[in-house]
Structures are given as C-alpha cells and as structure tokens.
Design a protein around this motif. Structure first.
Motif, PDB file in Angstrom:
ATOM      1  N   ASN A   2       0.826  -1.211   0.000  1.00 28.04           N
ATOM      2  CA  ASN A   2       0.000   0.000   0.000  1.00 28.04           C
ATOM      3  C   ASN A   2       0.854   1.252   0.000  1.00 28.04           C
ATOM      4  N   CYS A   3       1.948   1.223   0.771  1.00 26.85           N
ATOM      5  CA  CYS A   3       2.852   2.373   0.800  1.00 26.85           C
ATOM      6  C   CYS A   3       3.345   2.676  -0.609  1.00 26.85           C
ATOM      7  N   LEU A   4       3.737   1.645  -1.327  1.00 31.06           N
ATOM      8  CA  LEU A   4       4.279   1.858  -2.672  1.00 31.06           C
ATOM      9  C   LEU A   4       3.232   2.500  -3.589  1.00 31.06           C
ATOM     10  N   TYR A   5       1.983   2.036  -3.472  1.00 30.61           N
ATOM     11  CA  TYR A   5       0.939   2.652  -4.303  1.00 30.61           C
ATOM     12  C   TYR A   5       0.660   4.095  -3.870  1.00 30.61           C
ATOM     13  N   ASP A   6       0.709   4.355  -2.559  1.00 27.68           N
ATOM     14  CA  ASP A   6       0.546   5.735  -2.073  1.00 27.68           C
ATOM     15  C   ASP A   6       1.633   6.636  -2.657  1.00 27.68           C
ATOM     16  N   LEU A   7       2.857   6.163  -2.619  1.00 27.32           N
ATOM     17  CA  LEU A   7       3.983   6.963  -3.109  1.00 27.32           C
ATOM     18  C   LEU A   7       3.824   7.280  -4.597  1.00 27.32           C
ATOM     19  N   LYS A   8       3.358   6.287  -5.343  1.00 27.67           N
ATOM     20  CA  LYS A   8       3.125   6.491  -6.782  1.00 27.67           C
ATOM     21  C   LYS A   8       2.079   7.579  -6.982  1.00 27.67           C
ATOM     22  N   LYS A   9       0.999   7.459  -6.213  1.00 31.37           N
ATOM     23  CA  LYS A   9      -0.106   8.399  -6.345  1.00 31.37           C
ATOM     24  C   LYS A   9       0.352   9.833  -6.078  1.00 31.37           C
ATOM     25  N   LEU A  10       1.306   9.987  -5.165  1.00 36.67           N
ATOM     26  CA  LEU A  10       1.789  11.313  -4.792  1.00 36.67           C
ATOM     27  C   LEU A  10       2.812  11.872  -5.773  1.00 36.67           C
ATOM     28  N   GLY A  11       3.123  11.099  -6.807  1.00 32.31           N
ATOM     29  CA  GLY A  11       4.011  11.615  -7.841  1.00 32.31           C
ATOM     30  C   GLY A  11       5.494  11.453  -7.565  1.00 32.31           C
ATOM     31  N   TYR A  12       5.828  10.629  -6.587  1.00 29.49           N
ATOM     32  CA  TYR A  12       7.247  10.292  -6.397  1.00 29.49           C
ATOM     33  C   TYR A  12       7.711   9.386  -7.540  1.00 29.49           C
ATOM     34  N   GLN A  13       8.984   9.462  -7.897  1.00 27.92           N
ATOM     35  CA  GLN A  13       9.605   8.381  -8.636  1.00 27.92           C
ATOM     36  C   GLN A  13       9.875   7.304  -7.584  1.00 27.92           C
ATOM     37  N   VAL A  14       9.358   6.114  -7.836  1.00 24.66           N
ATOM     38  CA  VAL A  14       9.329   5.094  -6.794  1.00 24.66           C
ATOM     39  C   VAL A  14      10.276   3.936  -7.097  1.00 24.66           C
ATOM     40  N   GLY A  15      10.948   3.474  -6.065  1.00 21.81           N
ATOM     41  CA  GLY A  15      11.814   2.301  -6.200  1.00 21.81           C
ATOM     42  C   GLY A  15      11.320   1.167  -5.329  1.00 21.81           C
ATOM     43  N   ALA A  16      11.107  -0.010  -5.931  1.00 13.92           N
ATOM     44  CA  ALA A  16      10.779  -1.220  -5.174  1.00 13.92           C
ATOM     45  C   ALA A  16      11.964  -2.183  -5.318  1.00 13.92           C
ATOM     46  N   GLY A  17      11.784  -3.405  -4.887  1.00 17.18           N
ATOM     47  CA  GLY A  17      12.871  -4.373  -5.067  1.00 17.18           C
ATOM     48  C   GLY A  17      12.872  -5.437  -4.002  1.00 17.18           C
ATOM     49  N   MET A  18      13.700  -6.438  -4.221  1.00 19.64           N
ATOM     50  CA  MET A  18      13.721  -7.580  -3.289  1.00 19.64           C
ATOM     51  C   MET A  18      15.140  -8.075  -3.080  1.00 19.64           C
ATOM     52  N   MET A  19      15.302  -8.813  -1.999  1.00 13.61           N
ATOM     53  CA  MET A  19      16.565  -9.508  -1.795  1.00 13.61           C
ATOM     54  C   MET A  19      16.508 -10.810  -2.582  1.00 13.61           C
ATOM     55  N   VAL A  20      17.658 -11.212  -3.079  1.00 18.85           N
ATOM     56  CA  VAL A  20      17.734 -12.447  -3.865  1.00 18.85           C
ATOM     57  C   VAL A  20      18.354 -13.522  -2.978  1.00 18.85           C
ATOM     58  N   GLY A  21      17.651 -14.650  -2.857  1.00 23.18           N
ATOM     59  CA  GLY A  21      18.176 -15.739  -2.036  1.00 23.18           C
ATOM     60  C   GLY A  21      17.952 -15.516  -0.551  1.00 23.18           C
ATOM     61  N   SER A  22      16.915 -14.766  -0.193  1.00 24.47           N
ATOM     62  CA  SER A  22      16.614 -14.612   1.233  1.00 24.47           C
ATOM     63  C   SER A  22      16.084 -15.951   1.755  1.00 24.47           C
ATOM     64  N   PRO A  23      16.181 -16.188   3.067  1.00 18.95           N
ATOM     65  CA  PRO A  23      15.736 -17.470   3.619  1.00 18.95           C
ATOM     66  C   PRO A  23      14.299 -17.795   3.205  1.00 18.95           C
TER      67      PRO A  23
ATOM     68  N   LYS B  82       6.053  -5.845 -12.569  1.00 17.22           N
ATOM     69  CA  LYS B  82       5.381  -5.538 -13.823  1.00 17.22           C
ATOM     70  C   LYS B  82       4.112  -4.729 -13.557  1.00 17.22           C
ATOM     71  N   GLU B  83       3.412  -5.098 -12.499  1.00 22.63           N
ATOM     72  CA  GLU B  83       2.164  -4.406 -12.172  1.00 22.63           C
ATOM     73  C   GLU B  83       2.425  -2.996 -11.619  1.00 22.63           C
ATOM     74  N   LEU B  84       3.377  -2.879 -10.723  1.00 19.45           N
ATOM     75  CA  LEU B  84       3.657  -1.590 -10.063  1.00 19.45           C
ATOM     76  C   LEU B  84       4.296  -0.590 -11.024  1.00 19.45           C
ATOM     77  N   GLN B  85       5.106  -1.084 -11.958  1.00 21.82           N
ATOM     78  CA  GLN B  85       5.843  -0.204 -12.885  1.00 21.82           C
ATOM     79  C   GLN B  85       6.643   0.862 -12.143  1.00 21.82           C
ATOM     80  N   PRO B  86       7.532   0.442 -11.251  1.00 22.59           N
ATOM     81  CA  PRO B  86       8.354   1.414 -10.532  1.00 22.59           C
ATOM     82  C   PRO B  86       9.384   2.043 -11.461  1.00 22.59           C
TER      83      PRO B  86
END
Ligand code: 5AD
Ligand code: FES
Length: 343
Positions: A183-204, A219-223
């Motif tokens: 939800n935070c990420l969608y809020d940030l998008k709505k407010l016109g921020y350039q948004v960065g998402a991402g994940m750790m690779v190989g987390s437990p 793909k859905e978020l289009q950060p």
C-alpha cells in the motif's frame, strides 16, 4: 517452440507460470548470455554508456522494526546506534555536491526521533541549498499524510523495497504484514514520487515461485527504480547461519528486470559488491545503470551494518566517488553527474 528466454525477449508480458519457467533458465549459460546481451542492448538504447550516481547518506541506524534479516533491527542490542545531526547531514551533502553528486539519498531505519516535522525541515533545507539536485528518501513505511508532507517539502523520489511479493514469505522475514508495504508503494506512486521497489535475492525460504511473484508485482507496479541484491547473513540475527544469495541469480534477475522494465533505473548494489569484488561491474554488464556510493561520515559507516562484511566502510573508502568512477570506466561505461531522472 523457441526457448522460453527467446519468447521473453520477444514479448516480456509474462504471467507467473512463464516467469517460473524463465527463472529455471538461470543455470543455462546460453540463456544467461542472451538475456544479458539483450539487457545491455536495451539499457544502451535509453541511457547509452551513462551510469548515474546517487550519494547515499545513512543518517540513522535506530529502527523500531525487527526485520529478521537486518543487522540494525531493534532487537539487535549489539548494534551501536547513531544518528547524524542536521548539520552533519548538510555536511555530507556539501561534500557530495563538491564531488559531483546531483542526487542525495537519505536512508535510515524507522527512527522515531526523526518526526515528520524534523524530516520536513531537513528536506526543505537540502532542497533550498541544492535546488538542482534530486532528493530521494528511503525511510520506510509511513502514512499517506506523511508521504504527502515530504513530497510537498520537496522530496522527489522514494525507495521502499517490497522485499518479497508473497505474503507467506514476507511473514517469514518480518513480524509485520506485507500488505502495508505494498500500500505504501501505491501511495507513493499516487503522490508523484519516482518510486523504487525491489527484493533480496536468495533470502531465507525464498522459492522460485516467490521470485516469479516478485517479477509479476514489479510488472504491475511499474516502478521507476528497482533495487535488488543478494541476501547476506548478519551474525547478530536469527538468519546468521543461513546461506547468502547467489551473485549469478542476482545478475540473471538484473537482466530480466531490464528487459521487463526497459527504462528502469537499476542500481548495481553494495550487497552485490560485497558478495563479489567485481559484483557491481558485473551488474553493469547485466543491465544495471546506477551506482550508489556512500557519502556517510566514515566514522559511522561500519555502524550502518545491515549485513556482514559490507564494503565501503573502512578508511580506504573515504573517497568512494573516485573508486566508483574507475570501476565504471573499467567496463566501458561513464559515471555522469546529472540527476538521472526516470525517462
Ligand atoms: N542482506 C542483504 N540485504 C539486506 N537488506 C537489509 N538487510 C539485508 C541483508 N541481511 C536490504 C533490504 C533493505 C535495504 C535497505 O537493505 O532489502 O530494503
Ligand atoms: Fe566505495 Fe569503492 S565504491 S570504496
């Protein structure tokens, strides 16, 4: 039928089962070669040989959260806590500006000392002193109202990795629920921020299915930005004995993300450089186009220890800028000073 990676290159509009099949190619050298080749071709269409640089200011390692993988989680009583004063933050910017940085990233734990009022004051101060610079925040989960105030104060971008798109997996890495983060990420998008998402690779506990869900989510978020790096255990967490994520899988996913989101701003991360001395260079050769050298005061760098053996924390790292410039040039790219906004 063509191999799955050729189908992906032709049309990256994949579903979860397609992504699962694609990720299984990470061990096929021909698939990896083709995907990296295509990723580099695409990044050069939009960005040429340019590599953008962000000055990272780790301004507090106090955190009210308890992410199980993170060295600055609140339960880690061994962490030596620090927070930079407003003057120290301004000194980091000044130093960074002289070194040619035109983007500053304020990153920190979720530290209650930095109330919204204090953050707004700092944001305004930085933007007044450096109006032509971009300001990125990476300060965690906040309310829509807080994000709105920071945006109005002048913040341009926001980094908030989703860490994993799968709810069950998220709960194995954090005490809290994932829905908040999304939800935070969608809020940030709505407010016109350039948004960065991402994940750790190989987390437990991460599975191929989880990574496929990460790709569907991106793909859905289009950060505008995506930060990924290998998980690296920290000795004072419950994941101390877990194996680190793989450099190869990280490089494979960087290439896939470049093809999926052609214009994305994609850093070759410090975690990648920690797992392999040439990790960041290899990241650039897999489609990454951003580096984020450290601008934090050298005296505090070791304390911002999210994982073990983090690079750029010793005295030798007093001048990451020069080191990065040489590293980028060594693989045929050019470190530039421009803001590097999303195109
Ligand atoms: N290994 C790798 N990356 C980590 N991060 C936090 N802890 C670790 C770790 N042990 C990453 C998270 C966070 C970012 C700031 O650092 O993805 O979003
Ligand atoms: Fe920090 Fe090389 S980039 S020391």
């Amino acid at each position: 039928m063509k191999p799955v990676y050729e189908r992906f290159i032709e049309n990256p509009d994949f579903t979860k089962p397609d992504f699962i099949e694609l990720i299984k190619c990470a061990e096929d050298p021909e698939a990896v070669r083709r995907l990296k080749e295509e990723a580099v071709r695409i990044r050069e269409i939009y960005y040429g040989k340019k590599v953008f640089t962000r000055g990272l200011i780790e301004y507090t390692n106090y955190c009210k959260n308890d992410c199980y993988y993170c060295g600055i989680r609140k339960s880690n009583t061994n962490a030596k806590r620090y927070r930079l004063t407003e003057d120290e933050i301004m000194a980091c910017c000044e130093n960074g500006y002289e070194l040619g940085f035109r983007t500053f990233v304020l990153q920190g734990g979720e530290d209650a000392y930095y109330t919204d009022d204090r953050m707004v004051a700092i944001i305004k101060k930085i933007k007044e002193a450096y109006p032509e610079c971009a300001l990125t925040l990476s300060i965690g989960e906040k309310s829509y109202e807080s994000y709105k105030r920071f945006r109005e104060a002048g913040a341009d971008r926001y980094l908030l990795r989703h860490e994993t798109a799968n709810e069950e997996h998220y709960r194995k890495l954090h005490p809290e629920k994932m829905s908040v983060r999304k939800n935070c990420l969608y809020d940030l998008k709505k407010l016109g921020y350039q948004v960065g998402a991402g994940m750790m690779v190989g987390s437990p506990y991460q599975t191929t299915e989880d990574l496929a869900e990460d790709l569907v989510f991106l793909k859905e978020l289009q950060p505008e930005m995506v930060g990924i790096g290998p998980f690296i255990p920290h000795h004072d967490t419950q994941f101390a004995k877990e194996p680190a994520g793989s450099v190869e899988m990280t490089l494979f996913l960087l290439a896939v993300i470049r093809i999926l989101l052609p214009k994305v701003l994609l850093p070759a991360t410090t975690a990648l450089g920690t797992m392999d001395p040439l990790g960041r260079e290899k990241g650039l050769q897999a489609g990454a186009n951003v580096v984020m050298p450290n601008l934090s005061p050298v005296k505090n760098r070791k304390q911002y220890e999210l994982y073990d053996n983090k690079i750029c924390t010793g005295e030798e790292a007093a001048e990451c800028r020069g080191c990065m410039g040489r590293r980028v040039a060594s693989v045929g790219y050019e470190l530039v000073t421009e803001r590097g906004d999303a195109v």
